[in-house]
Design an enzyme around this catalytic site. Structure first.
Site, PDB file in Angstrom:
ATOM      1  N   HIS A  76       3.679  17.591  -8.673  1.00 36.79           N
ATOM      2  CA  HIS A  76       5.094  17.113  -8.161  1.00 36.79           C
ATOM      3  C   HIS A  76       6.140  17.350  -9.460  1.00 36.79           C
ATOM      4  O   HIS A  76       7.076  16.288  -9.030  1.00 36.79           O
ATOM      5  CB  HIS A  76       5.327  16.231  -7.064  1.00 36.79           C
ATOM      6  CG  HIS A  76       4.628  16.831  -5.285  1.00 36.79           C
ATOM      7  ND1 HIS A  76       5.138  17.321  -4.298  1.00 36.79           N
ATOM      8  CD2 HIS A  76       3.096  16.153  -5.193  1.00 36.79           C
ATOM      9  CE1 HIS A  76       4.363  17.538  -3.554  1.00 36.79           C
ATOM     10  NE2 HIS A  76       3.390  16.434  -4.303  1.00 36.79           N
ATOM     11  N   HIS A 130      -2.950  19.265  -7.280  1.00 34.85           N
ATOM     12  CA  HIS A 130      -3.106  20.411  -6.959  1.00 34.85           C
ATOM     13  C   HIS A 130      -1.918  21.628  -7.845  1.00 34.85           C
ATOM     14  O   HIS A 130      -0.932  21.916  -7.944  1.00 34.85           O
ATOM     15  CB  HIS A 130      -2.262  20.870  -5.176  1.00 34.85           C
ATOM     16  CG  HIS A 130      -1.442  19.336  -5.343  1.00 34.85           C
ATOM     17  ND1 HIS A 130      -0.257  19.997  -5.671  1.00 34.85           N
ATOM     18  CD2 HIS A 130      -1.148  19.315  -4.150  1.00 34.85           C
ATOM     19  CE1 HIS A 130       0.834  18.713  -6.047  1.00 34.85           C
ATOM     20  NE2 HIS A 130       0.635  18.670  -4.302  1.00 34.85           N
ATOM     21  N   ASP A 148      -6.839  19.831  -0.264  1.00 33.97           N
ATOM     22  CA  ASP A 148      -5.808  19.166   0.117  1.00 33.97           C
ATOM     23  C   ASP A 148      -5.620  18.920   1.635  1.00 33.97           C
ATOM     24  O   ASP A 148      -4.455  19.256   2.153  1.00 33.97           O
ATOM     25  CB  ASP A 148      -5.152  19.672  -0.857  1.00 33.97           C
ATOM     26  CG  ASP A 148      -3.305  19.093  -0.766  1.00 33.97           C
ATOM     27  OD1 ASP A 148      -3.245  17.797  -0.864  1.00 33.97           O
ATOM     28  OD2 ASP A 148      -2.721  20.027  -0.458  1.00 33.97           O
ATOM     29  N   GLY A 164      -0.310  21.056   2.988  1.00 31.33           N
ATOM     30  CA  GLY A 164      -1.535  21.035   2.953  1.00 31.33           C
ATOM     31  C   GLY A 164      -2.140  21.870   3.534  1.00 31.33           C
ATOM     32  O   GLY A 164      -1.883  23.540   3.281  1.00 31.33           O
TER      33      GLY A 164
END
Length: 380
Positions: free
Chosen positions: A195, A216, A273, A307
């Site tokens: 992020h 991710h 995720d 997700g």
């Protein structure tokens, strides 16, 4: 104690490569007794008829499953439903992820994980905090009012809550100084970059300072450009950086997965995720946010992906059949590498003498046909 048995006539993937034909796996639950070409004749055997047998899958980022969400209902009943849902799909070890949440939710979730871990530490390895130290400009589907700066007092509070339970934490490197990085390093947690809008230089410094993972890959990260190579290039280049990637056909293009694999090799691994594994299409209420599921894809009210709805097993199938990665490399990304990230290859992530008998037998479509957890067959 469960009886010993033999798995024979299978294509054995030991975590890094396929063994030559003729080997059998001897199981004395909860461990693997050995791999041999001359198994004991007095034990019952199961003929795999040429099917692939691989280590049980390991997922370092699970948000939910079976209609339960770890950051919404942090009860033991809810968490066990999530765990059992993923176990039935072949994931035999995982980190339960607590995303940016209200303080009480985070505290309750950590205590519930602690309670379950006291009873068993093979399936639930611990917790993964994804937030609250995230860049609001790359918040993704996180609830912005719950994001917080990395102040010394809050770092002390969270590290105190999570000792012996939290195993990884996702942070935005650009929000950290070397001083507050040190506060996290002292915990022994895996520091993961995510992020993030970090520059190449800031991200490289993060990994130089002890960051070991990226959350991710590609998603909620600044893109690569010629003059601003950014965090993704740092992940590609830094030898200590390992990264999880969501291979669900929506989060990351197959070509981008192939590129990451070509550059990173055995530093790349699969994550689900998963938040909505087993979720039907329709509206999903998640705390202060309403999500919308359609054709297995979940979006928040801003239209951002929220997700996934896959298991690691589906990610394996997708990488082999759609991305075109080699079978052994794909299976390694689902087993040995995440085990190595956790420092747990002595007990999970491979098939070998002395490790836990966590295994999956795969059908011709690369989906689990049988799941063994500590030597016991998991009921479908």
């Amino acid at each position: 104690m469960l009886p010993s048995f033999i798995l024979k006539n299978g294509r054995i993937f030991d975590g890094r490569s396929f063994l030559s034909p003729g080997f059998s796996v001897v199981v004395k639950p909860p461990h693997i007794l050995g791999i041999t070409t001359h198994p004991p004749t007095h034990l019952p055997s199961i003929d795999l008829q040429g099917k692939v047998i691989a280590p049980g899958y390991i997922d370092l980022q699970v948000n939910g499953g079976g209609g339960k969400y770890a950051s919404l209902d942090p009860s033991e009943k809810s968490f066990r439903q999530i765990l059992n849902t993923h176990l039935a799909h072949g994931t035999t070890s995982l980190l339960l992820t607590i995303i940016t949440s209200a303080t009480d939710t985070r505290k309750n979730a950590i205590e519930t994980i602690r309670k379950i871990m006291a009873k068993e530490q093979s399936l639930l390895m611990g917790g993964h905090l994804e937030g609250p130290f995230l860049n609001p400009s790359k918040k993704g589907a996180h609830h912005e009012p719950w994001l917080q700066p990395a102040t010394p007092s809050l770092l002390k509070e969270i590290t105190g809550e999570g000792r012996e339970v939290i195993k990884a934490i996702t942070v935005s490197p650009e929000l950290f100084t070397s001083g507050n990085m040190d506060a996290l390093m002292e915990t022994g947690w895996i520091l993961s970059a995510g992020h993030s809008n970090a520059s190449y230089e800031t991200a490289m410094s993060f990994f130089d300072h002890g960051g070991r993972m990226a959350t991710h890959l590609y998603n909620t990260m600044s893109p690569i450009s010629g003059r601003e190579p950014g965090i993704i290039t740092a992940i590609f280049e830094h030898p200590s950086a390992r990264a999880g990637v969501i291979a669900d056909g929506h989060h990351v293009h197959p070509a981008a997965i192939r590129l990451a694999h070509r550059v990173m090799g055995d530093r790349l691994f699969l994550i689900s995720d998963a938040t909505f594994l087993g979720q039907k299409d329709g509206e999903v209420y998640f705390g202060p946010t309403t999500f919308r599921m359609k054709n297995g894809i979940c979006y928040n009210q801003e239209g951002k992906l929220a997700g996934s709805s896959i298991s690691i097993a589906q990610a394996v199938q997708y990488c082999i059949k759609e991305v075109g990665l080699p079978e052994a490399e794909t299976l390694r990304m689902a087993s040995f590498t995440p085990a190595a990230v956790m420092g747990q290859t002595h007990r999970i992530g491979r098939i070998g003498k002395g490790v836990l008998a966590n295994m999956v037998v795969l059908n011709d479509d690369w989906m689990p046909e049988t799941v063994y957890y500590e030597g016991e067959e998991v009921e479908a």
